[in-house]
Write an enzyme that holds these catalytic residues in place. Structure first.
Site, PDB file in Angstrom:
ATOM      1  N   HIS A  58      15.190 -23.362  -0.082  1.00  0.00           N
ATOM      2  CA  HIS A  58      16.201 -23.848   0.864  1.00  0.00           C
ATOM      3  C   HIS A  58      15.988 -25.311   1.251  1.00  0.00           C
ATOM      4  CE1 HIS A  58      18.373 -20.076   1.649  1.00  0.00           C
ATOM      5  NE2 HIS A  58      17.206 -19.489   1.404  1.00  0.00           N
ATOM      6  N   GLU A  97      27.644 -25.049   2.334  1.00  0.00           N
ATOM      7  CA  GLU A  97      27.717 -26.067   1.284  1.00  0.00           C
ATOM      8  C   GLU A  97      29.138 -26.603   1.106  1.00  0.00           C
ATOM      9  OE1 GLU A  97      28.208 -22.062  -0.885  1.00  0.00           O
ATOM     10  OE2 GLU A  97      27.277 -22.869   0.925  1.00  0.00           O
TER      11      GLU A  97
END
Length: 550
Positions: free
Chosen positions: A437, A467
């Site tokens: 991550h 995102e």
């Protein structure tokens, strides 16, 4: 645009001459107003007009170097206020004497300025941070130099590479760059890079922001970089995302755009003087001489601070501030009053009515710049915390929705359309699964940085969630938006992101829709989302237009 020193002094001198030329007429109007209202101070309309004219003169005279005239005008203003609240036996005689003094002082002309305006080079650099920064790279490894060039130009830097110390020195004496990227160990020696920077800084008598790169992690190499002013140290292989972060700070790109200051003052010459002084300090200004136009200007100019006179014809600054505060969008916008008002209770009343600070006229130019820039900076910082995404610095989801609503309203008010783009990083879950991550966050941050640096002035970028990103492109047809986004998409695909075992590249897909024909937030976002879905479904790493799907 920052006003040059030469243009600044010419403009200030012209304003001073204009002010001097208006004095005979202004003094004649004050004398006429006094004669018309003499003996009837209870006639509020006549006497209020007299007070307003004297107040305006007291507040503006010192700014144009008529200091003694301003002091006498202030004395007259205070006397008239006492006269208004209770007849003073000697008031009429004293008023006549003060009026005669004003005429005599006006004939004598202006005095020498008490202080010179300080132009702060560092402030100018801060506000000019959106210009394309020049980076000099000194690296004798051709592959690293070429990759540094390729990666940095993606983020909007102008990059010049050198593979020898002699070429580097020759160039830097011709043009000083915004920052340096220097390999410590070169063919000329183990510490040739730091020695070159030390020589250059000594010759030029200045410190150039520098980042050093090295294959060594030893204390001695880091110390050598620090001793010549190195502000960053990156070990090979270069993590270009980390490098971009450090360059943003060194070149001032983190500072954002120039502060926008809205000046509200019905004294035209005084407002122009303030505007000139603030422009010299690198700020953008807009002038309103009639507070009735405030609500028309605020949405378009989007100021970081309002600089407002307390007493104006038609409405007071207090009344204008209360009208502004009726709008939820402006509850946190700093309002700074300017006035000759010296009574503490009156100043406190002005602050209670929605003001944030009180500056007394005449105000020293340097004091004005310091007070305005400090409050504008604090507003930007607080606004960023509330309205921006912590990872990318772009607008957050809520702020973007509000911006979209404003843009739609503007479209139908001024008949100018815009395009909405929804972007989504391709296969982002796989990035997180394969690299972790933290690396995924760097990809998100990298796209945010690219949008910040490569979009045009006036475009709005936001992290919509996860995102996914969103862009508002004003006055941009879909065909132009597609071409712009295709360019961004191609650039992003070339950016190298580092992980534990090397580097990788990422891509994104885009869906766009325009207003009109879509007329509200829901239909516009839904259309862009559907276009984004089509871009994903048909192969990713491409741009689809909503019109193609209707």
């Amino acid at each position: 645009m920052v006003v040059s020193d030469n243009n600044k002094y010419v403009k200030l001198r012209n304003l001073q001459q204009k002010f001097a030329s208006t004095l005979p007429e202004r003094l004649n109007l004050i004398q006429t107003a006094w004669l018309n209202s003499q003996g009837t101070p209870d006639n509020s309309e006549l006497f209020t007009d007299l007070l307003r004219q004297v107040h305006s003169l007291a507040g503006s005279a010192g700014t144009f170097n008529f200091f003694r005239l301003g002091d006498v005008a202030k004395e007259l203003e205070l006397l008239l206020k006492e006269y208004q609240h209770g007849s003073l036996p000697e008031a009429v005689t004293t008023v006549r004497r003060l009026l005669q003094q004003l005429v005599a002082l006006a004939e004598q002309g202006h005095e020498q300025p008490k202080t010179e305006l300080i132009t702060d080079d560092s402030a100018e650099i801060e506000y000019l941070s959106n210009q394309q920064a020049v980076i000099y790279v000194l690296e004798d490894d051709e592959d690293i130099a070429a990759e540094s060039f390729r990666q940095l130009i993606h983020f909007g830097y102008q990059v010049v590479t050198f593979n020898s110390v002699s070429d580097f020195k020759h160039a830097i004496y011709q043009q000083i760059p915004d920052a340096l990227l220097i390999d410590i160990q070169l063919v000329e020696g183990e510490f040739a890079g730091t020695e070159a920077v030390a020589d250059v800084c000594k010759t030029l008598q200045l410190n150039i922001p520098s980042i050093f790169i090295s294959q060594h992690q030893s204390w001695q190499h880091r110390l050598s970089a620090m001793r010549v002013g190195g502000q960053g140290y990156i070990t090979k292989p270069i993590d270009f995302d980390q490098l971009a972060d450090q360059l943003e700070i060194l070149t001032g790109r983190k500072q954002g755009s120039r502060y926008r200051i809205l000046i509200v003052d019905d004294t035209v010459l005084l407002a122009e003087h303030y505007a000139t002084i603030l422009q010299c300090a690198g700020m953008d200004t807009e002038i309103i001489n009639d507070p009735g136009h405030l609500l028309d200007v605020l949405p378009n100019f989007r100021p970081d601070l309002i600089l407002m006179d307390l007493y104006m014809n038609g409405s007071t600054g207090i009344e204008a501030a209360q009208v502004i505060r009726q709008h939820g969008s402006y509850t946190n916008l700093p309002i700074v009053y300017l006035s000759t008002e010296s009574e503490l209770e009156q100043q406190l009343n002005a602050l209670r009515a929605g003001g944030d600070d009180f500056l007394q006229k005449p105000i020293d130019d340097n004091h004005l710049v310091a007070a305005v820039s400090t409050k504008a900076k604090r507003f930007r910082e607080l606004n960023s915390l509330m309205n921006c995404d912590g990872l990318t610095g772009l607008l957050n989801h809520i702020s973007f929705k509000l911006a979209l609503e404003r843009e739609i309203a503007q479209t139908y008010r001024y008949h100018e359309g815009f395009t909405l783009a929804m972007l989504d990083i391709d296969h982002f879950k796989l990035v997180n699964d394969h690299y972790g991550h933290l690396v995924g966050d760097r990809v998100i941050k990298g796209l945010g940085r690219l949008l910040s640096h490569r979009l045009r002035k006036g475009d709005i970028a936001a992290r919509y969630g996860g995102e996914e990103f969103a862009l508002i492109l004003p006055n941009t047809p879909e065909s132009v938006a597609k071409r712009l986004l295709d360019e961004l998409r191609e650039v992003f695909a070339k950016i190298a992101f580092a992980h534990a075992h090397g580097t990788f590249h990422a891509t994104f897909s885009v869906g766009i829709a325009s207003c009109p024909p879509y007329k509200n937030v829901h239909s516009l976002i839904e259309a862009a989302d559907q276009a984004l879905y089509q871009a994903k479904r048909t192969g990713r790493n491409q741009v689809h237009i909503a019109a193609d799907n209707r």
